[in-house]
Design a protein around this motif. Structure first.
Motif, PDB file in Angstrom:
ATOM      1  N   ALA A  52       0.832  -1.200   0.000  1.00  0.00           N
ATOM      2  CA  ALA A  52       0.000   0.000   0.000  1.00  0.00           C
ATOM      3  C   ALA A  52       0.861   1.241   0.000  1.00  0.00           C
ATOM      4  CB  ALA A  52      -0.918   0.002   1.222  1.00  0.00           C
ATOM      5  N   GLU A  53       0.231   2.355  -0.344  1.00  0.00           N
ATOM      6  CA  GLU A  53       0.920   3.645  -0.418  1.00  0.00           C
ATOM      7  C   GLU A  53       0.249   4.637   0.523  1.00  0.00           C
ATOM      8  OE1 GLU A  53       2.240   6.914  -3.857  1.00  0.00           O
ATOM      9  OE2 GLU A  53       1.008   5.163  -4.375  1.00  0.00           O
ATOM     10  N   SER A  54       1.060   5.376   1.254  1.00  0.00           N
ATOM     11  CA  SER A  54       0.532   6.393   2.161  1.00  0.00           C
ATOM     12  C   SER A  54      -0.295   7.410   1.388  1.00  0.00           C
ATOM     13  CB  SER A  54       1.680   7.111   2.869  1.00  0.00           C
ATOM     14  OG  SER A  54       1.250   8.351   3.411  1.00  0.00           O
ATOM     15  N   ALA A  55      -1.545   7.612   1.810  1.00  0.00           N
ATOM     16  CA  ALA A  55      -2.403   8.591   1.145  1.00  0.00           C
ATOM     17  C   ALA A  55      -1.956  10.028   1.388  1.00  0.00           C
ATOM     18  CB  ALA A  55      -3.855   8.390   1.564  1.00  0.00           C
ATOM     19  N   PRO A  56      -1.546  10.399   2.599  1.00  0.00           N
ATOM     20  CA  PRO A  56      -1.069  11.777   2.786  1.00  0.00           C
ATOM     21  C   PRO A  56       0.097  12.124   1.866  1.00  0.00           C
ATOM     22  CG  PRO A  56      -1.471  10.764   4.916  1.00  0.00           C
ATOM     23  CD  PRO A  56      -1.608   9.676   3.889  1.00  0.00           C
ATOM     24  N   VAL A  57       0.978  11.145   1.636  1.00  0.00           N
ATOM     25  CA  VAL A  57       2.109  11.383   0.741  1.00  0.00           C
ATOM     26  C   VAL A  57       1.644  11.469  -0.705  1.00  0.00           C
ATOM     27  CG1 VAL A  57       4.244  10.391  -0.176  1.00  0.00           C
ATOM     28  CG2 VAL A  57       3.795  10.319   2.288  1.00  0.00           C
ATOM     29  N   SER A  58       0.864  10.492  -1.137  1.00  0.00           N
ATOM     30  CA  SER A  58       0.487  10.424  -2.557  1.00  0.00           C
ATOM     31  C   SER A  58      -0.489  11.524  -2.958  1.00  0.00           C
ATOM     32  CB  SER A  58      -0.131   9.059  -2.872  1.00  0.00           C
ATOM     33  OG  SER A  58      -1.391   8.903  -2.248  1.00  0.00           O
ATOM     34  N   GLU A  59      -1.379  11.912  -2.042  1.00  0.00           N
ATOM     35  CA  GLU A  59      -2.418  12.876  -2.407  1.00  0.00           C
ATOM     36  C   GLU A  59      -2.050  14.315  -2.087  1.00  0.00           C
ATOM     37  OE1 GLU A  59      -5.137  11.387  -4.123  1.00  0.00           O
ATOM     38  OE2 GLU A  59      -3.520   9.900  -3.884  1.00  0.00           O
ATOM     39  N   TYR A  60      -1.281  14.527  -1.016  1.00  0.00           N
ATOM     40  CA  TYR A  60      -1.029  15.896  -0.555  1.00  0.00           C
ATOM     41  C   TYR A  60       0.446  16.238  -0.376  1.00  0.00           C
ATOM     42  CZ  TYR A  60      -5.999  15.514   0.463  1.00  0.00           C
ATOM     43  OH  TYR A  60      -7.356  15.321   0.355  1.00  0.00           O
TER      44      TYR A  60
END
Length: 251
Positions: A52-60
């Motif tokens: 999985a990929e960290s959403a805070p990193v990938s999105e923001y």
């Protein structure tokens, strides 16, 4: 989003369990003397191991795999050199994506033991508020009933809710429709929960303050009066058979 296929459900269940397991591991690993960066790096490692990929990193482009907020910080705390102490009130929020699907979960807890009963009270009342909110989740119920349940529990215990931090829809994006799930009753919101809808419900229970403001950096939110605030969050699927907590870890 609204789940329409078994494949969508499978992907959401997978990322939900990943987020839940990472959060559980981080809470269990947190000890006095650790830095928030050390906890966050463990979170990043676990997410990577699970594909999985960290959403805070990938999105923001957030400067951390997870959000870790301590004491005066309410949300979006940046992991760093801050060393945790016995009795600190800590919130860890884990959101991630896999195969194009997102889940979001978080919890506030005390490091070790605290001599301040109010810290434990906001944690306990937050858990009760989420439990009561979950009871309202079924197709055809107004979204506003979630906030009504949260606020009722807070008032009953002499506490407040943070009004400018909200839950939200989640699924194919980190923030999906409904855009805001308030933690108080909004009589102007007539939106209904629908079968298959995926939502992130997250009460923020405060010892006094009702709003957060910008904190010490571009990300963190804090209260002006230093109120203690606790959050608990699950990603939940709305079904006719009852709410399904996708980020709940049973074992």
């Amino acid at each position: 989003m609204i789940i329409k296929t078994d494949e969508e459900l499978k992907h959401l269940e997978e990322i939900g369990q990943i987020c839940g397991r990472v959060l559980k591991s981080l809470v269990e690993s947190t000890k006095a003397g650790m830095t928030t960066k050390e906890i966050d790096e463990l979170g990043g490692k676990l997410l990577e191991e699970m594909g999985a990929e960290s959403a805070p990193v990938s999105e923001y482009d957030f400067p951390g795999f997870t959000c870790i907020s301590v004491n005066e910080e309410v949300a979006h705390g940046i992991p760093g050199k801050r060393e945790l102490k016995e009795g600190d009130l800590v919130n860890i929020d884990v959101s991630a994506k896999k195969n194009g699907y997102f889940a979001d979960t978080g919890i506030s807890f005390i490091v070790g033991e605290t001599g301040d009963p109010m810290k434990q009270k906001v944690v306990d009342v937050c858990e009760e508020a989420l439990d009561e909110a979950i009871k309202k989740i079924k197709p055809g119920t107004k979204v506003s009933q979630i906030g009504r349940a949260v606020h009722k529990v807070a008032r009953k215990n002499g506490l407040s809710v943070i009004k400018n931090l909200t839950g939200h829809g989640v699924g194919k994006s980190l923030h999906d429709a409904p855009q805001h799930i308030m933690n108080y009753f909004d009589p102007t919101n007539h939106e209904l929960l629908k079968e298959g809808m995926v939502i992130a419900v997250e009460p923020f229970i405060s010892s006094n303050a009702s709003f957060v403001t910008d904190g010490k950096n571009d990300w963190a939110f804090e209260t002006k009066d230093g109120s203690f605030v606790a959050q608990k969050e699950h990603t939940i699927l709305v079904t006719a058979a009852g709410p399904k907590l996708l980020t709940l870890i049973e074992d």
